[in-house]
Design an enzyme around this catalytic site. Structure first.
Site, PDB file in Angstrom:
ATOM      1  N   ARG A 187       3.397  -4.619  11.165  1.00 39.33           N
ATOM      2  CA  ARG A 187       2.973  -4.009  12.418  1.00 39.33           C
ATOM      3  C   ARG A 187       3.673  -4.615  13.624  1.00 39.33           C
ATOM      4  O   ARG A 187       3.018  -4.974  14.609  1.00 39.33           O
ATOM      5  CB  ARG A 187       1.475  -4.210  12.619  1.00 39.33           C
ATOM      6  CG  ARG A 187       0.643  -3.830  11.441  1.00 39.33           C
ATOM      7  CD  ARG A 187      -0.806  -4.119  11.695  1.00 39.33           C
ATOM      8  NE  ARG A 187      -1.577  -2.942  11.393  1.00 39.33           N
ATOM      9  CZ  ARG A 187      -2.868  -2.811  11.638  1.00 39.33           C
ATOM     10  NH1 ARG A 187      -3.533  -3.769  12.207  1.00 39.33           N
ATOM     11  NH2 ARG A 187      -3.492  -1.732  11.341  1.00 39.33           N
TER      12      ARG A 187
ATOM     13  N   PHE B 212       0.807  -1.234   0.000  1.00 42.74           N
ATOM     14  CA  PHE B 212       0.000   0.000   0.000  1.00 42.74           C
ATOM     15  C   PHE B 212       0.836   1.278   0.000  1.00 42.74           C
ATOM     16  O   PHE B 212       0.298   2.350  -0.196  1.00 42.74           O
ATOM     17  CB  PHE B 212      -1.109  -0.009   1.050  1.00 42.74           C
ATOM     18  CG  PHE B 212      -0.688  -0.090   2.469  1.00 42.74           C
ATOM     19  CD1 PHE B 212      -0.005   0.931   3.076  1.00 42.74           C
ATOM     20  CD2 PHE B 212      -1.026  -1.208   3.218  1.00 42.74           C
ATOM     21  CE1 PHE B 212       0.354   0.857   4.395  1.00 42.74           C
ATOM     22  CE2 PHE B 212      -0.658  -1.296   4.542  1.00 42.74           C
ATOM     23  CZ  PHE B 212       0.037  -0.266   5.134  1.00 42.74           C
TER      24      PHE B 212
HETATM   25  C1  HEM Z   1       8.529   8.859   4.505  1.00 42.55           C
HETATM   26  C2  HEM Z   1       7.751   8.018   3.925  1.00 42.55           C
HETATM   27  C3  HEM Z   1       7.213   6.771   4.584  1.00 42.55           C
HETATM   28  C4  HEM Z   1       7.905   5.740   5.151  1.00 42.55           C
HETATM   29  C5  HEM Z   1       9.414   5.594   5.269  1.00 42.55           C
HETATM   30  C6  HEM Z   1       6.935   4.806   5.637  1.00 42.55           C
HETATM   31  C7  HEM Z   1       7.250   3.618   6.283  1.00 42.55           C
HETATM   32  C8  HEM Z   1       6.323   2.734   6.802  1.00 42.55           C
HETATM   33  C9  HEM Z   1       6.621   1.462   7.373  1.00 42.55           C
HETATM   34  C10 HEM Z   1       8.009   0.830   7.505  1.00 42.55           C
HETATM   35  C11 HEM Z   1       5.457   0.906   7.768  1.00 42.55           C
HETATM   36  C12 HEM Z   1       5.254  -0.468   8.371  1.00 42.55           C
HETATM   37  C13 HEM Z   1       5.188  -0.409   9.812  1.00 42.55           C
HETATM   38  C14 HEM Z   1       4.737  -1.727  10.377  1.00 42.55           C
HETATM   39  O1  HEM Z   1       4.048  -2.505   9.713  1.00 42.55           O
HETATM   40  O2  HEM Z   1       5.114  -1.978  11.527  1.00 42.55           O
HETATM   41  C15 HEM Z   1       4.402   1.833   7.478  1.00 42.55           C
HETATM   42  C16 HEM Z   1       3.058   1.637   7.753  1.00 42.55           C
HETATM   43  C17 HEM Z   1       2.046   2.400   7.238  1.00 42.55           C
HETATM   44  N1  HEM Z   1       2.195   3.517   6.427  1.00 42.55           N
HETATM   45 FE1  HEM Z   1       3.930   4.404   5.891  1.00 42.55          FE
HETATM   46  N2  HEM Z   1       5.681   5.266   5.361  1.00 42.55           N
HETATM   47  C18 HEM Z   1       5.805   6.453   4.698  1.00 42.55           C
HETATM   48  C19 HEM Z   1       4.783   7.243   4.190  1.00 42.55           C
HETATM   49  C20 HEM Z   1       3.439   6.887   4.211  1.00 42.55           C
HETATM   50  C21 HEM Z   1       2.392   7.565   3.500  1.00 42.55           C
HETATM   51  C22 HEM Z   1       2.570   8.772   2.611  1.00 42.55           C
HETATM   52  C23 HEM Z   1       1.235   6.919   3.803  1.00 42.55           C
HETATM   53  C24 HEM Z   1      -0.174   7.189   3.360  1.00 42.55           C
HETATM   54  C25 HEM Z   1      -0.622   8.223   2.768  1.00 42.55           C
HETATM   55  C26 HEM Z   1       1.558   5.851   4.703  1.00 42.55           C
HETATM   56  C27 HEM Z   1       0.639   4.997   5.261  1.00 42.55           C
HETATM   57  C28 HEM Z   1       0.934   3.945   6.085  1.00 42.55           C
HETATM   58  C29 HEM Z   1      -0.056   3.100   6.710  1.00 42.55           C
HETATM   59  C30 HEM Z   1      -1.567   3.219   6.563  1.00 42.55           C
HETATM   60  C31 HEM Z   1       0.645   2.146   7.443  1.00 42.55           C
HETATM   61  C32 HEM Z   1       0.056   0.983   8.218  1.00 42.55           C
HETATM   62  C33 HEM Z   1      -0.147   1.253   9.607  1.00 42.55           C
HETATM   63  C34 HEM Z   1      -0.785   0.063  10.232  1.00 42.55           C
HETATM   64  O3  HEM Z   1      -0.540  -1.059   9.792  1.00 42.55           O
HETATM   65  O4  HEM Z   1      -1.558   0.274  11.134  1.00 42.55           O
HETATM   66  N3  HEM Z   1       2.902   5.847   4.932  1.00 42.55           N
HETATM   67  N4  HEM Z   1       4.959   2.947   6.876  1.00 42.55           N
END
Ligand code: HEM
Ligand SMILES: [Cu+2]
Ligand SMILES: [Cu+2]
Lengths: 181, 577
Positions: free
Chosen positions: B457, B394
């Site tokens: 997560r 995603f």
């Molecule tokens: C700097 C940019 C970003 C980085 C490095 C990043 C990194 C990550 C990582 C590593 C995870 C996984 C964490 C886990 O599963 O423990 C995560 C989860 C997530 N990220 Fe990002 N992300 C970024 C930007 C974004 C953006 C722009 C969005 C949405 C518009 C987003 C939405 C999400 C969502 C919805 C989750 C899941 C949270 C959950 O499972 O409850 N992220 N992100």
């Protein structure tokens, strides 16, 4: 109706419409094929699908539901593997923050085993690493599926549904053993 | 043939002139408030991203004193990241974007008092929900599955925030109906049509989460009822939770269809086809949510399979979009002298951030969509469900397809609204390209780790056992950690450009220097229904199609939910964070 522009090599309405229809046709056929192959794999049993509604026949469990405060009236009172009178194997597993019970589930190699999983508190995930065994453990509900472990060895059993501050440490194992004759 | 004498079939649309300067100023201002609030949420939300990427790179930074003082746990940071990025950023941006566009496209007056009221209500909901999030009283991740229990303040704030988006639906549908009444026999202009269809879809979709929060979670968290049925709640959540992804990408589609051709120097391929695409989404994006529940017990396999089939059908309008957009780009490139089967691509304006952002977003979405088909297949799903594959997936859909498109939009929309100038094309371009590259590397690392069996997560870098150290994941871990650093640079560049732009002085009339980039059309819809093609005539009655969408979702969810309610098993709440 719109007259196509004849400017050099540029695309015009009629050619586009033709390509559009071909593309639409390919897309539709692809989707149908995909669906058919998934169904074929489903019916040939390449993955342990969850038993649907009413697929459980466990004492104290009705419509797949049970009271998570009252495991005593059900086989979950003593988690682990058991062999039924007809020789089939069943395992009962409780997920509880932050471990599975039993911590090491021993299962026979090459024999179908039906595993029933439930939770004592919040949602947990029952994910056996390196396999396609992946079910949600929900308090008040029983997830049941049948599977056969083909190779002996120890597999990691990982909680893959966020369950609180200890979630990442909720790792136990499944031990696939050769049966003593 | 057309009956309207002023209709020149291929010309770009021009927005109807609004002569009331005070009204236009207020409309632009409320839009700007929505957009800037959204981007502030994105700033705070993404700050956590690189730390999470380090975690999936095997490096635990959560024990450092600074972070310990700010965050109670990894999971609190992740809750902020998920809620702010996926729910707040998207909802605010879309509410501004898809309120402004139809108002301008139709040339309608809307009630500005009500528009401001809606914005303020939505923001109030956000601020209320922020308090428990920041104080570790709602560390539930963005899915907030019960019986993990959060403070009632969180559920109430979230309900107000999401509920106010329904007021925007009301505003837009009402404006469209007034336009229809004032313009009998006319075809709704394309951009307004796409906005109205998307808002209608969101209304049908939002019913699930609104029901869950208002009728189940709020009474339960306040202690009025003793328990909650986690499966019913989860089912209602995913009623909304899958369609929400289309609520995220359709506003990006609008810019791909209608404005990207202009940035590239090309033309929209076919208006009737674009309309068909949006109608297919209106009908088909909601009744598919059970595909998130293949691993859940006590929902029959038959219903799961029906939802899987419907999910596959949603691929068709996405493929139509890929065709249309690629054709407009090719049209643009050939007009600039591009040649050859692929050689034309080199003639596109890759250095222009308004152009590069949506195109790279689209490329990312093609890859994301392919992975999505894997997730949707019930036979593949168990291999990847809840593994690191899922965030890998995603972040190239909502995290890039949507976010990068919105970044690109902000480069012309903010000048258009404010009369300020983009301070640096080069820095903006650098932000766009590093975001794309960073997310590609991120997706590679995370998909790969997921296939090996690393769960999502989870503070995997802090696990007490050696399981993750023994897995063969050194290379994907490195990729994920590096991607986090690239993305950190990218977001710093983007927010630097953004704030320099917002804080600079107004230099001209944005209406003139930065008009809404409407494109020419190769196959337009006739302006009048009488002369329009069948496709245009059948897609125009959106009210009736809205009814069909509602009926479809009731048919596909009614029996499932009825069975769940008939066998409800209420369980007590827990706070394990
Ligand atoms: C700097 C940019 C970003 C980085 C490095 C990043 C990194 C990550 C990582 C590593 C995870 C996984 C964490 C886990 O599963 O423990 C995560 C989860 C997530 N990220 Fe990002 N992300 C970024 C930007 C974004 C953006 C722009 C969005 C949405 C518009 C987003 C939405 C999400 C969502 C919805 C989750 C899941 C949270 C959950 O499972 O409850 N992220 N992100
Ligand atoms: Cu757990
Ligand atoms: Cu867990």
């Amino acid at each position: 109706m719109a007259a196509p522009r004849s400017a050099g090599q540029r695309l015009d309405h009629h050619t586009l419409e033709k390509y559009e229809n071909i593309w639409f046709g390919i897309a539709t056929v692809m989707i149908l094929l995909l669906f058919v192959t998934v169904l074929a794999s489903f019916f040939s049993g390449t993955y342990p699908s969850l038993n649907g509604e009413g697929g459980h026949h466990i004492t104290g469990v009705k419509n797949g539901r049970l009271n998570p405060k009252n495991f005593a009236a059900t086989p979950f009172a003593t988690p682990g593997l058991r062999q039924n009178a007809d020789g089939s194997y069943e395992a009962f597993v409780i997920a509880r923050a932050f471990q599975f019970e039993p911590a090491v589930l021993k299962v026979p190699v090459g024999q179908p085993v039906t595993i029933h999983v439930t939770s004592a508190d919040v949602l947990h995930g029952y994910f056996i690493e390196g396999t396609n065994i992946n079910a949600t453990a929900i308090p008040g509900q029983v997830s049941s599926f049948t599977t056969t472990f083909r190779r002996p060895g120890t597999l990691n059993l990982i909680c893959n549904e966020y369950c609180g501050t200890g979630h990442h440490n909720m790792i136990n194992s499944v031990k696939v053993e050769v049966q003593e004759p | 043939m057309t009956t309207s004498p002023v209709f020149s079939p291929n010309a770009a649309r021009e927005t109807p002139v609004i002569s009331d300067a005070a009204y236009l100023g207020s409309l632009k201002k409320v839009t700007q408030y929505y957009i800037v609030t959204a981007l502030l949420a994105l700033l705070v939300g993404t700050l956590m991203g690189p730390l999470q990427a380090l975690n999936y790179g095997g490096i635990n930074v959560y024990d450092t004193p600074i972070l310990k003082a700010l965050l109670k746990s990894y999971y609190q940071g992740l809750s902020l990241h998920g809620v702010l990025n996926a729910l707040v950023f998207t909802q605010f941006f879309i509410s501004g974007w898809m309120l402004y566009l139809p108002a301008r496209d139709l040339g309608m007056r809307i009630n500005m008092k009500f528009a401001w009221f809606t914005y303020i209500l939505m923001t109030a909901g956000l601020l209320v929900a922020a308090v428990p999030l920041l104080t570790n009283n709602a560390t539930l991740l963005y899915t907030f599955y019960p019986p993990m229990e959060g403070s009632p303040v969180f559920y109430i704030g979230a309900a107000v925030m999401v509920g106010s988006s329904l007021l925007v639906v009301g505003q837009v549908v009402n404006m469209w109906l007034r336009w229809k009444r004032a313009n009998p026999g006319r075809v709704t202009p394309l951009v307004a049509f796409m906005c109205v269809a998307t808002w209608m879809m969101w209304f049908v979709a939002a019913l699930g989460i609104v029901t869950e929060v208002v009728f189940l979670l709020i009474p339960w968290s306040l202690g009025w009822v003793a328990g909650v049925d986690p499966l019913i709640s989860k089912t209602l959540f995913w009623w909304t939770g899958h369609a929400i992804v289309y609520f995220w990408v359709l506003p990006a589609y609008i810019s791909w269809y209608a404005f990207l051709p202009k940035h590239a120097g090309g033309r929209i391929v076919s208006e009737p086809l674009a309309r068909l695409t949006f109608v297919l989404f209106l009908l088909n994006s909601t009744p598919v949510g059970l595909h998130h529940q293949y691993a859940d017990p006590n929902i029959s396999n038959a219903w799961k399979t029906v939802h899987m089939f419907l999910t596959f059908l949603v691929v068709i309008p996405s493929l139509l979009t890929a065709f249309s957009v690629a054709a407009s780009l090719e049209d643009a490139a050939r007009a600039r002298g591009g040649k050859g089967l692929f050689g034309w691509m080199t003639r596109l304006p890759w250095g222009k951030p308004m152009f590069a952002a949506p195109v790279l977003a689209l490329i990312s979405f093609i890859l994301g969509g392919a992975g999505g088909v894997v997730n949707a297949s019930s036979t593949f799903a168990p291999v990847v469900h809840n593994t690191a594959w899922i965030p890998g997936h995603f972040h190239i859909t909502v995290g890039t397809a949507t976010t990068l498109t919105f970044m690109g939009i902000s480069f012309w929309l903010i000048p258009h609204l404010t009369g300020k100038r983009l301070p640096s094309v080069r820095l903006a371009s650098a932000a766009v390209w590093t975001w794309f590259v960073g997310m590609m590397v991120f997706a590679l690392g995370m998909h790969w780790q997921g296939l090996v069996g690393v769960p999502r997560r989870a503070l995997v870098s802090g696990a007490a056992q050696n399981v993750y150290k023994e897995m063969p994941i050194q290379i994907p871990q490195m990729l994920t950690a590096i991607s986090g650093m690239i993305l950190l640079v990218s977001m710093l560049l983007y927010f630097y450009v953004l704030f320099r732009m917002l804080l600079s002085r107004r230099v001209d009339d944005g209406e003139v220097s930065s008009p809404i980039p409407y494109s020419e059309v190769i196959s337009p819809a006739s302006p009048n229904l009488a002369g329009a093609s069948a496709l245009v005539r059948y897609t125009e009655p959106l009210m009736a199609l809205w009814g069909v969408a509602l009926l479809l979702v009731l048919l596909m969810y009614g029996p499932v939910l009825a069975r769940l309610f008939a066998n409800a098993e209420l369980v007590p709440g827990w706070r394990l964070y």
